[in-house]
Design a protein around this motif. Sequence first.
Motif, short mmCIF file in Angstrom:
data_model
loop_
_atom_site.label_atom_id
_atom_site.label_comp_id
_atom_site.label_asym_id
_atom_site.label_seq_id
_atom_site.Cartn_x
_atom_site.Cartn_y
_atom_site.Cartn_z
N ARG A 355 0.86 -1.19 0.00
CA ARG A 355 0.00 0.00 0.00
C ARG A 355 0.89 1.23 0.00
O ARG A 355 1.83 1.32 0.79
CB ARG A 355 -0.93 0.00 1.22
CG ARG A 355 -1.93 -1.14 1.22
CD ARG A 355 -2.91 -1.05 2.39
NE ARG A 355 -3.92 -2.10 2.33
CZ ARG A 355 -3.78 -3.29 2.89
NH1 ARG A 355 -2.68 -3.57 3.59
NH2 ARG A 355 -4.72 -4.20 2.78
N GLY A 356 0.58 2.16 -0.88
CA GLY A 356 1.39 3.37 -0.97
C GLY A 356 0.58 4.55 -1.43
O GLY A 356 -0.44 4.40 -2.11
N LEU A 369 6.71 9.91 -1.15
CA LEU A 369 6.06 8.61 -1.19
C LEU A 369 6.11 7.96 0.18
O LEU A 369 7.17 7.86 0.80
CB LEU A 369 6.74 7.70 -2.22
CG LEU A 369 6.21 6.26 -2.31
CD1 LEU A 369 4.79 6.26 -2.87
CD2 LEU A 369 7.12 5.39 -3.17
N VAL A 370 4.94 7.53 0.67
CA VAL A 370 4.87 6.76 1.91
C VAL A 370 4.22 5.43 1.57
O VAL A 370 3.25 5.38 0.81
CB VAL A 370 4.08 7.51 3.01
CG1 VAL A 370 2.66 7.82 2.57
CG2 VAL A 370 4.06 6.71 4.31
N ASP A 371 4.80 4.32 2.07
CA ASP A 371 4.23 3.02 1.75
C ASP A 371 4.42 2.04 2.91
O ASP A 371 5.18 2.29 3.85
CB ASP A 371 4.82 2.45 0.44
CG ASP A 371 6.32 2.20 0.53
OD1 ASP A 371 6.85 2.05 1.64
OD2 ASP A 371 6.97 2.14 -0.53
N ARG A 372 3.69 0.95 2.82
CA ARG A 372 3.76 -0.11 3.84
C ARG A 372 3.65 -1.45 3.11
O ARG A 372 2.71 -1.64 2.32
CB ARG A 372 2.65 0.04 4.87
CG ARG A 372 2.82 -0.85 6.11
CD ARG A 372 1.91 -0.37 7.23
NE ARG A 372 2.20 -1.03 8.50
CZ ARG A 372 1.91 -0.52 9.70
NH1 ARG A 372 1.32 0.66 9.78
NH2 ARG A 372 2.21 -1.17 10.80
N MET A 373 4.60 -2.36 3.38
CA MET A 373 4.61 -3.63 2.67
C MET A 373 4.76 -4.78 3.67
O MET A 373 5.52 -4.68 4.64
CB MET A 373 5.76 -3.67 1.66
CG MET A 373 5.69 -4.84 0.70
SD MET A 373 6.81 -4.61 -0.69
CE MET A 373 6.24 -5.92 -1.78
N ILE A 441 13.51 4.19 6.46
CA ILE A 441 13.03 2.81 6.46
C ILE A 441 12.79 2.36 7.90
O ILE A 441 13.66 2.52 8.76
CB ILE A 441 14.05 1.86 5.79
CG1 ILE A 441 14.41 2.36 4.39
CG2 ILE A 441 13.51 0.43 5.74
CD1 ILE A 441 15.58 1.62 3.76
N VAL A 442 11.59 1.80 8.15
CA VAL A 442 11.24 1.28 9.47
C VAL A 442 10.64 -0.11 9.27
O VAL A 442 9.93 -0.35 8.29
CB VAL A 442 10.21 2.19 10.19
CG1 VAL A 442 9.96 1.71 11.61
CG2 VAL A 442 10.67 3.65 10.19
N VAL A 450 7.91 -0.18 6.44
CA VAL A 450 7.29 1.13 6.20
C VAL A 450 8.39 2.08 5.75
O VAL A 450 9.45 2.18 6.39
CB VAL A 450 6.62 1.68 7.48
CG1 VAL A 450 6.00 3.04 7.21
CG2 VAL A 450 5.57 0.70 7.98
N THR A 451 8.17 2.78 4.64
CA THR A 451 9.15 3.75 4.16
C THR A 451 8.49 5.09 3.92
O THR A 451 7.30 5.18 3.56
CB THR A 451 9.83 3.28 2.86
OG1 THR A 451 8.87 3.24 1.80
CG2 THR A 451 10.46 1.91 3.02
N LEU A 452 9.28 6.13 4.09
CA LEU A 452 8.86 7.50 3.82
C LEU A 452 10.00 8.15 3.07
O LEU A 452 11.13 8.26 3.60
CB LEU A 452 8.58 8.25 5.12
CG LEU A 452 8.31 9.75 5.01
CD1 LEU A 452 7.04 10.01 4.21
CD2 LEU A 452 8.20 10.39 6.39
N GLY A 453 9.77 8.54 1.82
CA GLY A 453 10.86 9.08 1.01
C GLY A 453 10.46 10.30 0.21
O GLY A 453 9.28 10.52 -0.06
N VAL A 454 11.47 11.09 -0.17
CA VAL A 454 11.27 12.25 -1.03
C VAL A 454 12.22 12.14 -2.22
O VAL A 454 13.36 11.66 -2.08
CB VAL A 454 11.49 13.58 -0.28
CG1 VAL A 454 10.42 13.78 0.77
CG2 VAL A 454 12.87 13.65 0.35
#
Length: 482
Positions: A355-356, A369-373, A441-442, A450-454
Amino acid sequence: MLERLGAGGMGTVWRARDEVVDRDVAVKEPRVPEHFSAAERRTAHERMRREARAAARIDHPSVVTLHDVVVEDDRPWIVMELLRGRSLAEVLDEGTLEPREAARIGQAVLGALHAAHEAGVLHRDVKPGNVMVCRHDRVVLTDFGIAQVEGEQKLTETGSFIGSPEYLAPERVLGRRPGPESDLWSLGVTLYQAVEGVSPFRRRTTPTTLQAILLAELPPPQRSREMTALITGLLRKEPESRLTVQAARPLLHALAAPPARPAPVRTPTVVVDGAPGGPPAPLPVRPLRGRYGAGAAAVVVLVLVVTLVLRFTGDGTPEGWKRYDEYRMGLSVAAPSDWAIAVEDKLDKENGAYRGTRYTTPKGDTWLLVDRMEKATETPRAIAERWKREHESASPPAGGAPGVATVESTTQQGRDAAVITETYSRQEGDDVTRRLYKTLIVVTTRQERVTLGVDVPDGKSAAKTAGDLLEKARSGFEIRNP
C-alpha cells in the motif's frame, strides 16, 4: 394504479388503491432495461424480492411497512404503505436544515439502522434520496433494494460495488466486507450535507470522488459547529474507530432536544437607608491575594487563550502543510496541502500486500512517497544496505552516471530505523536527468516494512532540499502499532 410517484433504475413507484381494504398504497413495479439478458433480469427480480424480505424483517416505525409481494409473469410487485411527504433530498433542494432538525431526522434514521442491523440487514444505500420526511414529524428510511441480508448469497459480481459513490464508506471503496459501520458512515455524510449544503467528498467524476473518500480530509463544518463531534465521529475513515449506534444516540438526542427555557431571574429587594427600592447595591469585590496579586486574572485569561490556540492550531505541521491520515496503512504523514495525491496499492504474490500514496508537486518535478509492505524479513539497516548494493550495481541509462548511495542509522518512535540517500540517472523522454532520493526505512513488530521518502531533482542544493522535505514530512509521521 392512480398516479406515478417516481422511478428509479429498476422500478417505478405508483400510488394505487387497494380495493379489498379501501386504502391508498404504494406499489413498486419492476422495470428492467430491455437490453438485459435473461440472467440479468432474474437477478433484478431477485433483488426486488430481497428488498421486500429485508424490509419485512425490520420492526421499526422509521422503516416502511410491507403489505404484500405479488408475482405476475415472474415479476415481483411490492405493495407497501403509502408515505405522504417528501424525500430529504427534495427538502434540501430548498436549503439547508437547522442542526436541531437535522439531528431529529438523524435520530430516526439511526433507530431504523439499529433495528435493521439487529435483524441482520445492512442497508448499503443511506442517502437523502432514501430518507422520507413525512407528515406528523415521521421520518422513514426507504429503498432496501441493495440491502445485504445476513445468510443470503451475494447478487453482485466480484470486484463490483453498488450504491451512490459519494456516500460509500472507505472500506467499501476498497472492496472490503462492509458492516454496520458502513451504514453509519453514510448517515454521517447525509447529516453533513443536510446542515452544510454540500456533500463533503463529492468531486466531478466518480474516480476522483472515490479517491477523496479514501484520502481527503473532512472539511470542518461551518454552519453546524455543535454537530462537529457527531459528524467527525461518524466519518472516521477506520471503521473500527467510527462512532457506534450506542455512542451516536446520546449525541443526537442532545442535539435534537428543544432548547432549555431559562430559569426565571428573581430581583432581590434592596434596602437603602432602611427604605425598599432604589438602585441595587454593588456586588462586593474581593481583591486577589497571595503571590499572584492583582495580575492573577490576566494570567488566567492568558493561559486560557494559549491553551485554545495550541489545541486548534498546534498539530506540529509546517505552515502550508497538512497532516494526512493514511488509515489504509495505519499511519499518518505530513505533506504540502497543494500537492496532488495518488494511491498506488497493489498485491505482490511473493511479498504480500503493498500500500502506498504518492504526493506530487503541481509541477510534477518533486514527490513524496509513503508506503507499507508485508513480509519484511530484514532489519531497516540491512534493507538499506541491500538497496545500496543493488542501486550502485545497476546500469544507468545511456548518457547517465552510475548511482551512488549512502546509509545512516536513526530511530523512529523508539525503534531502529535507517535512512538511505541515493542519486541516480533517470530517462525522461529523450533526456536523461539526475535525481536524488532520500528514504526513511522502518520495520514494525508485525514484520511490515514502512518507508517515507522524497525524490527531488539533483543539483547543488538537492541534499538540503530533500533533507528539509523529509524532516517536514516526519513532523506528521506516526506509525500506529510500530
